[in-house]
Design an enzyme around this catalytic site. Sequence first.
Site, PDB file in Angstrom:
ATOM      1  N   ASP A  36      20.748   7.014  34.029  1.00 53.37           N
ATOM      2  CA  ASP A  36      20.402   7.536  32.782  1.00 53.37           C
ATOM      3  C   ASP A  36      21.186   8.731  32.553  1.00 53.37           C
ATOM      4  O   ASP A  36      21.725   8.693  31.326  1.00 53.37           O
ATOM      5  CB  ASP A  36      18.888   7.796  32.927  1.00 53.37           C
TER       6      ASP A  36
ATOM      7  N   HIS B  25      19.155  11.387  13.950  1.00 54.76           N
ATOM      8  CA  HIS B  25      18.180  11.447  15.008  1.00 54.76           C
ATOM      9  C   HIS B  25      16.700  11.448  14.538  1.00 54.76           C
ATOM     10  O   HIS B  25      16.618  10.810  13.397  1.00 54.76           O
ATOM     11  CB  HIS B  25      18.550  12.563  15.802  1.00 54.76           C
TER      12      HIS B  25
ATOM     13  N   GLU C 229      13.486  -0.370  26.656  1.00 55.55           N
ATOM     14  CA  GLU C 229      12.929   0.930  27.052  1.00 55.55           C
ATOM     15  C   GLU C 229      11.817   1.330  26.545  1.00 55.55           C
ATOM     16  O   GLU C 229      10.834   1.810  27.153  1.00 55.55           O
ATOM     17  CB  GLU C 229      14.106   1.953  26.676  1.00 55.55           C
TER      18      GLU C 229
ATOM     19  N   ARG D 219      14.152  18.225  26.184  1.00 62.12           N
ATOM     20  CA  ARG D 219      15.120  17.781  27.064  1.00 62.12           C
ATOM     21  C   ARG D 219      14.838  18.595  28.458  1.00 62.12           C
ATOM     22  O   ARG D 219      14.379  19.556  28.781  1.00 62.12           O
ATOM     23  CB  ARG D 219      16.462  17.932  26.728  1.00 62.12           C
TER      24      ARG D 219
ATOM     25  N   SER E  82      22.678   5.724  17.158  1.00 59.89           N
ATOM     26  CA  SER E  82      23.974   5.213  17.312  1.00 59.89           C
ATOM     27  C   SER E  82      24.160   3.732  16.495  1.00 59.89           C
ATOM     28  O   SER E  82      24.959   3.556  15.607  1.00 59.89           O
ATOM     29  CB  SER E  82      24.592   5.128  18.720  1.00 59.89           C
TER      30      SER E  82
ATOM     31  N   TRP F 107      22.696  20.338  23.402  1.00 61.19           N
ATOM     32  CA  TRP F 107      22.082  18.909  23.531  1.00 61.19           C
ATOM     33  C   TRP F 107      23.284  18.160  22.512  1.00 61.19           C
ATOM     34  O   TRP F 107      23.996  17.220  22.911  1.00 61.19           O
ATOM     35  CB  TRP F 107      20.668  18.787  23.236  1.00 61.19           C
TER      36      TRP F 107
ATOM     37  N   ASN G  78      18.921   3.074  20.600  1.00 60.49           N
ATOM     38  CA  ASN G  78      17.571   3.442  20.257  1.00 60.49           C
ATOM     39  C   ASN G  78      17.068   2.811  19.117  1.00 60.49           C
ATOM     40  O   ASN G  78      15.996   3.038  18.885  1.00 60.49           O
ATOM     41  CB  ASN G  78      17.568   5.152  20.199  1.00 60.49           C
TER      42      ASN G  78
END
Length: 620
Positions: free
Chosen positions: A333, A370, A122, A243, A427, A212, A57
């Site tokens: 995914d 995040h 993405e 989500r 990450s 999550w 990401n």
Amino acid sequence: MRSRWVDSDILIIGGGMAGTGAAWEARYWCRNCSIVIAEKANINRSGAVAMGLSAINTYLGMKCRENTPEDFVKYVKTDLMGVVRDDLVYDVARHVDSTVHLFDEWGLPIWRNEKTGCYVREGRWQVMINGESYKAIVAEAAQKAATEVLNRVMVTHLLLDPSGHRVAGAVGFNVRDGTFYVFRSKAVIVAAGGGSHIYRPRSTDEGRGRTWYPQWSSGSAYGLLIEAGAVMTMMEARFTVPRYKDGYGPVGAWQLLLKARQTNALGQDSFELHRDEIRKLYNGRGGYADAVPTPTNLRVLASLMELRAGRGPIYMHTEKVLTPENEEVGWEDFLDMTISQALVWAGQNIDPTKQPSEILPSEPYAMGSHATENGAWASGPSDISPAKIDGPEDRGHQYNWGYNRMSTIDGLFVAGDACGASPHKFSSGSFTEGRIAAKSAVKYLMDHSDSPPSLDKEQVDRLRARIYEPMERFQGGRGLITAGTVAPNMMWYRQGLSRLQKLMDEYAAGWGSWYTTNEELLSRGLELLLYLKEDYGKYIVAEDYHQLLRSWELWHRILTAEAIIRHMLYRKETRWPGYYTRSDYPALDDDNWRVFVNSRYDARSGEWSLWTVPVVDLVR
């Protein structure tokens, strides 16, 4: 109880992405250093990336001239409604591409455009991977770099030297055989996980514990630092994530890559229905309601407003985008990172090619990696960070004190979830921040090679007795158990966890209270939390080493929860609607509260100090 003393130059607490990055980089700069990793689980499948990922990401693509570090800082600052450390975010951004290129070299399958040679996007900042084995690949590099990896060892407390201003190591225990570990180290890097299960999860009964963010992430990144007296920052910025309902499947690839629409039950765009109202309360100086992309919390807010208006469920229209050529991507995914969502679809007879699937905001989490920024207040890079800002000279009010990513305690470095005010690492950025912290830790070792920290033996003995006290208490009182876990003067971790989750959900803006709170609710919640904290010290019991592990995880969650409530009480505005709303201060207030909220806990007195630090805009 058997003991083991472990000496090292650098101790890394946590073997997730930040910890693995720290080990790899430390070895690069210090060939003769002793590097020890203490990991609560097993480094091959631990941390938030344990199951794998379908995308990286954070990747700028500077080699392909796609983005610049300045672009990334602007994006992150907008997404966090104007309050981030530009210096820390920029520092990650300028190095993160090299980390992703390492992953590519190590064999991680990253999708590549055959015509351009660039990675397949993405979204603007994300690249697609086949990442089921992502963590195992990265862990192999760390294992080769480390002198020793101690799996199944939970670190419960940091050790300070007699001055109380320098880290000297840590203590913990093996979760399988109970061995007591004393780590003596010249520098320590906290790279443990953030906090799930602090708030009551939506999953119940047979789904109890499904969250999550990984349920084994128990807030140790915060509990360790708080109890040691490190200055914390932005603990009020805990967040919720949209989500797929029940399985917590990711929505990013569906929205960004497949271009699936998210609507209310009537097929309407939730954000457009409420844009004017959101603009009135939350636009601020940054024009957040009109920003592209829309900040994450404002998208969550629009969904919540529609649910409260009775126009739910919120749907992701998978049936509109899952053409035969896209169907494999959609399923991949989930199979790369959240297999449970595929099982939910199968179990509920949902065919995503023929019908939409429900989206719901999750329970809140405490994280620093995040789309939020909980963690320790850390020194920034000397070439970027302001040398001096207006305010007191102490570290808790300044941006830089010599060693990049060092906390306010000498020799104690932070990365990943543990480093605050540095969001959107994910990450690759967490691995990168681990590298940054490790390079600084090596420099710290070289500068202090002639003055290693000393260890207080009495402190070690005191903590040893405290760690095993729940088991001693169980053995001494087991004769009073009437049935199961029914006993006077005993509290099992599950009972304490239920108390914690209930009070946080009801008083500190959990999903059960529509993520809404006020001063009276927070004050009452803090009162109940302090009762729980007191009862923990008197009554917590553990029958075996697994329960002892859970008991100390609970303690770290309690400390994290206290920091969250105290920070939420201190910030008198609604900065992140969608993540939480202060009903008594329902609007964003840039004039008074575009600042960092910092805190320090004194474990001996139990007192907290809180203050603000100005936001310095280095990138405009």
